[in-house]
Each structure stands twice: as structure tokens, then as C-alpha cells.
Design a protein around this motif. Structure first.
Motif, short mmCIF file in Angstrom:
data_model
loop_
_atom_site.label_atom_id
_atom_site.label_comp_id
_atom_site.label_asym_id
_atom_site.label_seq_id
_atom_site.Cartn_x
_atom_site.Cartn_y
_atom_site.Cartn_z
N PRO A 1 -5.44 6.07 -0.36
CA PRO A 1 -4.54 4.91 -0.33
C PRO A 1 -4.64 4.10 -1.62
O PRO A 1 -5.72 3.92 -2.19
N PHE A 2 -3.51 3.64 -2.10
CA PHE A 2 -3.44 2.72 -3.23
C PHE A 2 -2.98 1.38 -2.67
O PHE A 2 -1.81 1.19 -2.34
N ARG A 3 -3.93 0.45 -2.53
CA ARG A 3 -3.62 -0.89 -2.04
C ARG A 3 -3.52 -1.84 -3.23
O ARG A 3 -4.41 -1.89 -4.07
N VAL B 1 0.84 -1.19 0.00
CA VAL B 1 0.00 0.00 0.00
C VAL B 1 0.88 1.24 0.00
O VAL B 1 1.99 1.24 0.54
N THR B 2 0.41 2.29 -0.66
CA THR B 2 1.05 3.60 -0.62
C THR B 2 -0.04 4.65 -0.67
O THR B 2 -1.22 4.32 -0.91
N ILE C 1 -9.24 2.96 -8.56
CA ILE C 1 -9.08 2.50 -7.18
C ILE C 1 -9.88 3.35 -6.19
O ILE C 1 -10.02 2.97 -5.03
N ALA C 2 -10.39 4.50 -6.64
CA ALA C 2 -11.22 5.34 -5.77
C ALA C 2 -12.03 6.28 -6.65
O ALA C 2 -11.54 6.75 -7.68
N VAL D 1 6.68 1.55 -7.91
CA VAL D 1 6.86 0.11 -8.02
C VAL D 1 6.19 -0.53 -6.80
O VAL D 1 6.62 -0.33 -5.66
N MET D 2 5.11 -1.26 -7.06
CA MET D 2 4.35 -1.88 -5.98
C MET D 2 4.79 -3.33 -5.79
O MET D 2 4.77 -4.12 -6.73
#
Length: 733
Positions: free
Chosen positions: A472-474, A425-426, A458-459, A506-507
């Protein structure tokens, strides 16, 4: 190196005379009126607002780089003020060939001429009966061949000027506005002849809008937001995506030496060496140094590095200033540019980067550029030109200033950074410089380039507050990888703006919430397999589920079991694990060799259903309990053959059992069959379930010689085979 005129710079064009023809409309005076609004119109899309998230309203110094004014200019009091003298020119969108584009460079952010077709600005200038000019260029060299533009009549005092840029182009090569994207856009407020007597005065520009065309229902959309006589213009979003960004990635010096190259700290730069440089002092601004001999215009900062991949550490960032004005000439006081030079593994030729423009105090900010975004090499670099991307970099040098004079410069920091990374998550952060109550946001991510298709939302419908917002980006079920971030804002009037983060993130998968465990054993029996092991999911509240598969041929589920067996050994290693984290499962399987695998079923925030410690090979034996049993007791030679005797029975029948005989001396030859009919009390004593008449006897014909004869019980019911009852050797004479 670019040469200058009058101590400043040449951009490829000097205008000595202009036609008197004009283009455009002069409309009203320059500001919003306090009158009550009768109608409301949404603001038209504006290049500066959409591209920078910052309108050209001259409320802060970043609205205009005064180094790109041909005569002295300042940004103060909400206006861009420029000295009216021969050559006054304002580069609203600037770019210079031979330099690496960074910041608000038109090569990085060209004007979409199909979208932004009108120019509207408010200017107060004191001269009567003059003309101004607008220029545009589709090439960084700014040659006449790639340029177009027009002149317009100026009006004394404050006025709003409004032009359709597509109407006419009669300057330079007359390149039409919509012919290509423009990398340079220039406004000359008042064109003055060399002997003009009206010099010494100043023009003040309140705002500039390079915008989409108004339409019949929104005729005033080109104006800035505000209330005017009879109408109101409502603001569009001015969106800035704050993170992820290029400054958030891992720093090379920190990764290799434990601290960044911060020149304010002697310890952080103890191994940095210098050439052609006189170090003067060190303070909170970094090192203060001066160009020195033997090569006065080539100060060098040698950065200590171990070999590293250029494609990983590819964002060059530096924070420096210098004394004196911006000047690109080759004479003392000029050469206001930096560059980076590097070496690559396997080749001794230094790779010479192109010019990086550095601006005067007030215009300079930390420079950040991507050395892999395009070819970073100087056009006159020594061959072979190997570049940065895909190379192992073995040495790095930073040249802060190329002034042949004794320029004094101040270097605070240098960084080489990787893409920002996050595990699981970021946070995506953003703000709206034109925020209004009721603004909402939508956030999407994608693995393609910014603007490409295939982004995943994502939202949406996120209420946007004034100031910095965070979403948040999960990673969730998305695959690990590099993602670009897209944000779209919507104002209550329906106007929208979309922008992208200036760096991908980079996730990496967050496995800390995945189940852990092990398949300890898999034991085969005659009916199947028994498996034991343990599992623990940090998010499970009532035991962890384990699913078992037979992966011998394909993948077949054998069932699911929940942990319920005490495993104190597991709890010693994982104190948070429940006491009953063990499991056991017995399932039927066909006879043969099998590959058994167990997977923990994730609950909660984990990313996957992991394999628990590997697979096991197990052999399931055949169930022979229902096969016939018996024996070939004897083979006695008789004239012309042999008499074979023995016993046999099958648990699945009480009827006489057939026994087959074969001569296996050479190949296999059937000798016939017999059924059990003879009493065998001895057999029944050992096998109470056997019938009394379980004996057999048969005389078979055999040729003279020695023979190997064998007997087989013929299965009835559930058995698996016709088992061998024995073989005997017999010699027929």
C-alpha cells in the motif's frame, strides 16, 4: 512512409559484403549441464531482464517481435528460429524513425552501453565456415554514420558465443560501442552471399544476453541462471511493476458519455462515424472492417468528443489487429501503421500525428503511448504545429490502417486516458519473473522523474511471494500531488533490480478521516472572550480536541479544549458523532479587536488539523472598574477666573485623589490640580466604598471670555486611564 524490399521493410542499411575479420570467443555448447555445481555466481545485469523484466530466453512470443526479422522467424519450443537466407537479421532492440515509439522501442528504452558491454548467446546452426555479424545504431534512421559493429566466425552445431562489444567496431562508420546509447541492436546469425547454396536451413537461438562485464570473481556471470560443469549461476530479479499503469486512469469517453469506446458494443460506439471504411461485421473482437474508397489508404474513425484538456487525457491506447503480414511499403498490403489526428481550440489546422507501427498477428498487443512525452506530430505535418500538450482538444480522429489495398482490420477499443488517481491510499503491485525464495522488496515514491533523487521510502524489507505482490502507498503526511513509483528487489545472493511504474499516480488527500466542526460564536467580555462550537473526528475515541488561536497579529495559541457538551443537532447531521460533541472555552485577552480561529486536532488516519468553519472577529472591552469615578459639578465665574467644584474617588486607594483641570477652549491648557478634601455624604450614599472627603473645589485663573473647562481623575493602582469627569462652559467678564 518507409519503403520495403521484398514485401517487408528497409531500416536504412543493406549489407552486400562483409570483411572476413572476426571478433569474439566461442565457448562450449549451448545449455546448462546437470553436473553438480562447485561454486555459485550471481547473474550479471542483463539488458532485457532489467529493462523488460523478461529475459531473451524465447519462452514466450514477447521475447522477439518476428516482424523485425528480415527472413522468416518463429518463437517456439524455447528457441528463436530464423531461416538462413541472404539478409537474415534479427533486431533484438528495434526502432524506426518517423514513428511514435511505443512498447519495446529502443527510442524509449535505449541500451546503456556503459553498463551492458558484453553479448553472450547460444546458437545452433548447421553451416560450416561462415561468419555472423553484430550491428548497433545510435540513431533511429540506422544510417551508416551512426552505426558500428563487427563480424565473428560461426561454428557448426550448438555453441555459446561470447563477445566484448567494446573491443572493436569495424563495420559501417565504426561507431564505438560506448560512444552513445544505442536505440537499435541487431544480430545477423549467418551472413550469406546472394548466390549462397546453403540456404533453406534454420538457425535456432536458445537465449541471448546483453550484459555487464563479468569480473575475476564472477567469470561466468554472463551465462543464464542454471547449473553448469563446476559452477552455478544464480538468477537476478526480473522485476515488472504492474501498477500504477497507463491503463488505470480515467477514460475520456467514460467521463463524457458514460461508457468507453468498445467497438464490440454497438451502443458504446453509436455516435462514432467512419470514412473510407467498409464495415463488415461486429463480434467479440470489435468491428471487422476493410479499407475502402474514395481514399483507399485513409480509413478514418471519427470519435465523438466534447472539448477536453490534452494535458489531462494524454495516454492513447488502442487494441486492433489486421490480416496479413507486417509491411510498411506504399503498395497494396503495406502501410501497416495507424495514426491519430486532432483539432485544437482556436485554430482550424488539423494536427497530424506521426506513424504508430502496428504489427502482425502474434506480435500485436494493445498499444499505449503518451502523447505528451515528446512531440507526437508527423515531421511533414501542416503548420502551425501546435501539438497535444497544453492544448484544448476539440476533435479526435483515429486512422487504423494506411494500406492502399483492401486491408481487413479488426478494432476492439480506443481509449484516451488520464493519469491514474487515488485518494489517500493506493496499491503498488509488482512481480518477479525470476523469483526465488527469500526475495525482498523496497518501494519508494517521488515527485521527480524516474531515476531522479529525492524519493521517499514507503516500504522496505517486504517479503516477496511468487506471483503478484502488493504494497500500500498511503499519502499520510506527504503532500498531495503526482508521484512516480520505484520498486527495488533483492535476491538472497545480493543481486538487485530497480524498475519504475510506467505511469505516475496522482494522489489526492483523503479528508474523510479529518475532523469536522465549527466555531459557532466568540463573545467578548471585559476580561477576555468566550468561544463555543462543535467538533467530530471519526477516529477519536474519547472526544475531539480543539485548539484555539488568536491570529490578530501572528498566531498565538489560546489553549485546547475537548468536546464534552451535548449537541443533538450535530448528531442529527452526523449520526456517528458522539452525543457530547460540543465545546466551550473562555480565555483572557487584552482589550481590543481580535481574530479568533479554532482547529480540530486530527487523530488516526486523517491528513490535517482543519480550520473549523472559519474565524470570528471579537472585541474585548477595556476593564474600567478600577478607573477613578467622579464629576465636575459646576464652573462658576468669579473675578479673573472660575471656581470649579465636584467629586472624585478611586477604588484602589483611600487617600485623597488628584483631579487635573484643563482649558480646552482652543487647544488644551493645564489649569492645575486639586485633591479631594471636602466632605460629600451624598457621594458616599451612592458609593459606600468612597471616602467621606471625596469633594473638591478650586478657583482657576481665566482670561475674559467664554471657556470650556474639563476635569480628569488621576488614576491610582489597576485602572486603565485618567478618565474625564466632565466639562463645563463658563464666561468670565
Amino acid at each position: 512512409m518507409r519503403r520495403t524490399v521484398g514485401g517487408r521493410f528497409v531500416v536504412g542499411l543493406v549489407v552486400t559484403a562483409l570483411a572476413v575479420g572476426t571478433l569474439g570467443v566461442v565457448a562450449g555448447t549451448g545449455g546448462a549441464s546437470p553436473a553438480h555445481a562447485a561454486t555459485a555466481e550471481p547473474e550479471a545485469p542483463d539488458f532485457a531482464s532489467d529493462t523488460y523484466g523478461d529475459a531473451w530466453d524465447y519462452t514466450d512470443s514477447s521475447d522477439f517481435n518476428t516482424d523485425f526479422s528480415m527472413t522468416p522467424a518463429t518463437v517456439a519450443g524455447g528457441a528463436l528460429k530464423v531461416a538462413l537466407a541472404r539478409g537474415d537479421a534479427l533486431f533484438l532492440v528495434h526502432s524506426i524513425s518517423g514513428s511514435l515509439p511505443a512498447g519495446r522501442d529502443g527510442a524509449l528504452q535505449p541500451v546503456d552501453t556503459a553498463k551492458y558491454t558484453h553479448l553472450t548467446f547460444s546458437m545452433d546452426q548447421p553451416l560450416a565456415k561462415h561468419i555472423g555479424a553484430v550491428y548497433w545504431f545510435s540513431c533511429r534512421e540506422q544510417t551508416a554514420a551512426c552505426g558500428g559493429g563487427f563480424t565473428f566466425s560461426t561454428v557448426q552445431g550448438p555453441h555459446v558465443y561470447d563477445f566484448d562489444l567494446t573491443a572493436k567496431s569495424n563495420l559501417l562508420a565504426g561507431v564505438p560501442w560506448k560512444s552513445a546509447e544505442m536505440v537499435v541492436f541487431r544480430l545477423d546469425p549467418v551472413v550469406l552471399a546472394e548466390s549462397e547454396g546453403d540456404t533453406g536451413k534454420t538457425a535456432a537461438i536458445d537465449w541471448v544476453r546483453l550484459h555487464a562485464a563479468p569480473d575475476a570473481t564472477h567469470p561466468h556471470a554472463g551465462m543464464p541462471p542454471g547449473s553448469y560443469d563446476g559452477y552455478t549461476v544464480t538468477p537476478r530479479p526480473q522485476l515488472v511493476v504492474d501498477s500504477p499503469n497507463q491503463t488505470q486512469g480515467q477514460d475520456l469517453a467514460t467521463a463524457q458519455a458514460g461508457r468507453p469506446w468498445n467497438f464490440a458494443s454497438a451502443g458504446a460506439t453509436a455516435k462514432v462515424t467512419y470514412s473510407n471504411t467498409q464495415l463488415l461485421s461486429r463480434d467479440a473482437t470489435g468491428i471487422n472492417a476493410r479499407n475502402a474508397g474514395p481514399n483507399q489508404n485513409d480509413p478514418q474513425v471519427h470519435l465523438p468528443v466534447s472539448d477536453f484538456p490534452g494535458s489531462t487525457y494524454h495516454y492513447l491506447q488502442f487494441d486492433m489487429q489486421y490480416d496479413g503480414p507486417f509491411d510498411l511499403s506504399g503498395s497494396p498490403g503495406g502501410g501497416k501503421m495507424a495514426r491519430v489526428i486532432w483539432n485544437v481550440s482556436g485554430n482550424g489546422t488539423p494536427q497530424i500525428g506521426n506513424d504508430i507501427l502496428t504489427y502482425s498477428t502474434g506480435n500485436q498487443s494493445e498499444v499505449s503511448l503518451d502523447l505528451t512525452a515528446s512531440d507526437p506530430l508527423d515531421e511533414d505535418a501542416i503548420a502551425p504545429k501546435l501539438g497535444w500538450a497544453g492544448r484544448t482538444i476539440t476533435g479526435v480522429r483515429f486512422d487504423p490502417n494506411e494500406d492502399p489495398g483492401q486491408a481487413t482490420w479488426h478494432l476492439r477499443s480506443v481509449h484516451l486516458r488520464a493519469d491514474p488517481t487515488a485518494t489517500g491510499v493506493t496499491n503498488v503491485t509488482f512481480h518477479d519473473n525470476a523469483w526465488v525464495q527469500g526475495t525482498t522488496a523496497e518501494v519508494a515514491v517521488g515527485t521527480g522523474a524516474p531515476g531522479s533523487a529525492g524519493y521517499t521510502k514507503i516500504a522496505s524489507g517486504v517479503a516477496v511471494a511468487q506471483g503478484v505482490n502488493s504494497v500500500p502507498f498511503r499519502l499520510g503526511s506527504l503532500p498531495a500531488g503526482k508521484y512516480s513509483v520505484q520498486v527495488t528487489l533483492r535476491h538472497p545472493d545480493g543481486s538487485t533490480a530497480t524498475s519504475y511504474a510506467n505511469a505516475p499516480v496522482v494522489m489526492k488527500a483523503d479528508t474523510s478521516h479529518d475532523p469536522v466542526g465549527r466555531l459557532d460564536s466568540a463573545s467578548g467580555t471585559t476580561i477576555g472572550v468566550t468561544m463555543t462550537g462543535w467538533a467530530y473526528d471519526p477516529d477519536a475515541t474519547a472526544g475531539t480536541q480543539v485548539r484555539v488561536y488568536d491570529q490578530t497579529s501572528g498566531s498565538r495559541s489560546l489553549g485546547t479544549v475537548t468536546t464534552s457538551i451535548a449537541r443533538p443537532d450535530v448528531q442529527r447531521v452526523y449520526p456517528a458523532a458522539p452525543a457530547n460533541s460540543g465545546w466551550s472555552l473562555t480565555v483572557p485577552l487584552t482589550a481590543g479587536n481580535h481574530t479568533i480561529c479554532a482547529y480540530g486536532l486530527n487523530q488516526g488516519a486523517g491528513t490535517t488539523n482543519p480550520l473549523l468553519g472559519g474565524c470570528r472577529s471579537v472585541t474585548v472591552a477595556a476593564d474600567t472598574s478600577h478607573d477613578p469615578d467622579g464629576r465636575l459639578d459646576s464652573a462658576t465665574a468669579v473675578s479673573g477666573g472660575a471656581t470649579l467644584t465636584g467629586w472624585a474617588w478611586d477604588r484602589d486607594t483611600t487617600d485623597p485623589l488628584a483631579v487635573a483641570f484643563y482649558d480646552q477652549t482652543s487647544g488644551t491648557r493645564s489649569l492645575g490640580r486639586v485633591t479631594t478634601t471636602l466632605p460629600r455624604a451624598d457621594v458616599r450614599a451612592v458609593y459606600p466604598g468612597a471616602p467621606l472627603n471625596s469633594g473638591y473645589s478650586r478657583t482657576v485663573t481665566l482670561a475674559p471670555g467664554t471657556h470650556k473647562v474639563c476635569a480628569y481623575g488621576i488614576n491610582v493602582g489597576q485602572g486603565t486611564t485618567n478618565p474625564l469627569l466632565g466639562c463645563r462652559s463658563v464666561t468670565v467678564r
